[in-house]
Design an enzyme around this catalytic site. Sequence first.
Site, PDB file in Angstrom:
ATOM      1  N   SER A 259      36.028 -23.642 -84.032  1.00 18.07           N
ATOM      2  CA  SER A 259      36.583 -22.746 -83.099  1.00 18.07           C
ATOM      3  C   SER A 259      35.568 -22.423 -82.154  1.00 18.07           C
ATOM      4  O   SER A 259      34.430 -22.122 -82.376  1.00 18.07           O
ATOM      5  CB  SER A 259      37.125 -21.399 -83.864  1.00 18.07           C
ATOM      6  OG  SER A 259      37.459 -20.490 -82.722  1.00 18.07           O
ATOM      7  N   SER A 260      35.913 -22.904 -80.829  1.00 14.76           N
ATOM      8  CA  SER A 260      34.698 -22.955 -79.947  1.00 14.76           C
ATOM      9  C   SER A 260      34.405 -21.449 -79.490  1.00 14.76           C
ATOM     10  O   SER A 260      35.203 -20.563 -79.608  1.00 14.76           O
ATOM     11  CB  SER A 260      35.560 -23.762 -78.621  1.00 14.76           C
ATOM     12  OG  SER A 260      35.768 -25.063 -78.645  1.00 14.76           O
ATOM     13  N   GLN A 261      33.256 -21.507 -78.746  1.00  9.57           N
ATOM     14  CA  GLN A 261      32.838 -20.264 -78.423  1.00  9.57           C
ATOM     15  C   GLN A 261      33.823 -19.394 -77.267  1.00  9.57           C
ATOM     16  O   GLN A 261      34.382 -20.071 -76.213  1.00  9.57           O
ATOM     17  CB  GLN A 261      31.441 -20.493 -77.473  1.00  9.57           C
ATOM     18  CG  GLN A 261      30.664 -19.191 -77.103  1.00  9.57           C
ATOM     19  CD  GLN A 261      29.617 -19.702 -76.571  1.00  9.57           C
ATOM     20  OE1 GLN A 261      29.046 -20.771 -76.431  1.00  9.57           O
ATOM     21  NE2 GLN A 261      28.857 -18.637 -76.055  1.00  9.57           N
ATOM     22  N   PRO A 262      34.150 -18.368 -77.653  1.00  6.55           N
ATOM     23  CA  PRO A 262      35.147 -17.737 -76.902  1.00  6.55           C
ATOM     24  C   PRO A 262      34.901 -17.528 -75.306  1.00  6.55           C
ATOM     25  O   PRO A 262      35.897 -17.828 -74.475  1.00  6.55           O
ATOM     26  CB  PRO A 262      35.446 -16.284 -77.543  1.00  6.55           C
ATOM     27  CG  PRO A 262      35.248 -16.659 -78.976  1.00  6.55           C
ATOM     28  CD  PRO A 262      34.125 -17.447 -79.076  1.00  6.55           C
TER      29      PRO A 262
END
Length: 317
Positions: free
Chosen positions: A58-61
Amino acid sequence: MRERLFWILKNYGVKDRIAKAFLEVPRESFLMKRYPLSYVYEDVVLVSYDDGEVFSTSSQPSLMAMFMEWVELSEGMKVLEVGGGTGYNAAVMSKVVGDSGLIVSIEYSEKICKIAEENLKKLGIENVIVICGDGYYGVPDFAPYDVVFVTVGVDEIPDTWFEQMHEKSRVIVPINLKLSGRQPAFLFSKASPYLVGGYKLETRFIKAGGKLGNLLERNKKFLKEFPLSKVISISRPFLFLELVDILTRKLTKIDGRFYYVDDRGAVEFLNGEIRIYGEATEIENLLSQWERCGYRGFEHLTLHIGYNAFSRVSCSI
């Protein structure tokens, strides 16, 4: 806890509509690994799935929010997402585009793709279509797209995506640089017969599977015997090779050396010179344009990726 992430994004200058979308989606619902909620809503990359065979993050928001801002994501847009993972980013984008918009998310791993479908279904998100397959081909059934949003490192921006965009559509994409191992992200807009744009920032994503991750190998078959036509001395050969990598989609690597290959010729890249076999008009044109721009790295140039046209560079102001 989600409010904490909202304020983190606001501190980055993210617009309300995009920051609020992160408020509406429970990130923990897309994580197949357990984390404390206090950590889930930090601005960090998280492993969303790992069974020892396939792996997803889950990529860095804040990075995803910046990508959304750069492509000017807004209500009613149709988006092709490449590298959907377990579905979190598609879910957030679905809130930004609203009920009148559509997210078409393609994921190479069938196992992770099925997880994404289930996650989105559980939350009742209906304006996301998940496709299991090779992102190289895009999803022509729902084209044209306003945005192509790429969250895996790819070797190229293929013709298929270009064809599935309309004029002025945008693409945000991390590109795997074959020489340095870097993975900078670029923002382009379609202005036929080119994608025009340039460098945004450095990233580190999972490398794409399928045809999006094996360009050097695919191009090997195009390397043929041509007579040596000229040898050109070149300043800063490393920088020029990276330009060729990004712009042409015609690189291959054999016995440790890089080659540009097409139907009329090949170019061998050596330290301090290039050797042209047959014809290589695109490379000679690029070299002249690059020299006029002061031998700058791609970070300081405007890039024009050609589709049925020679790629070129221009000097950024």
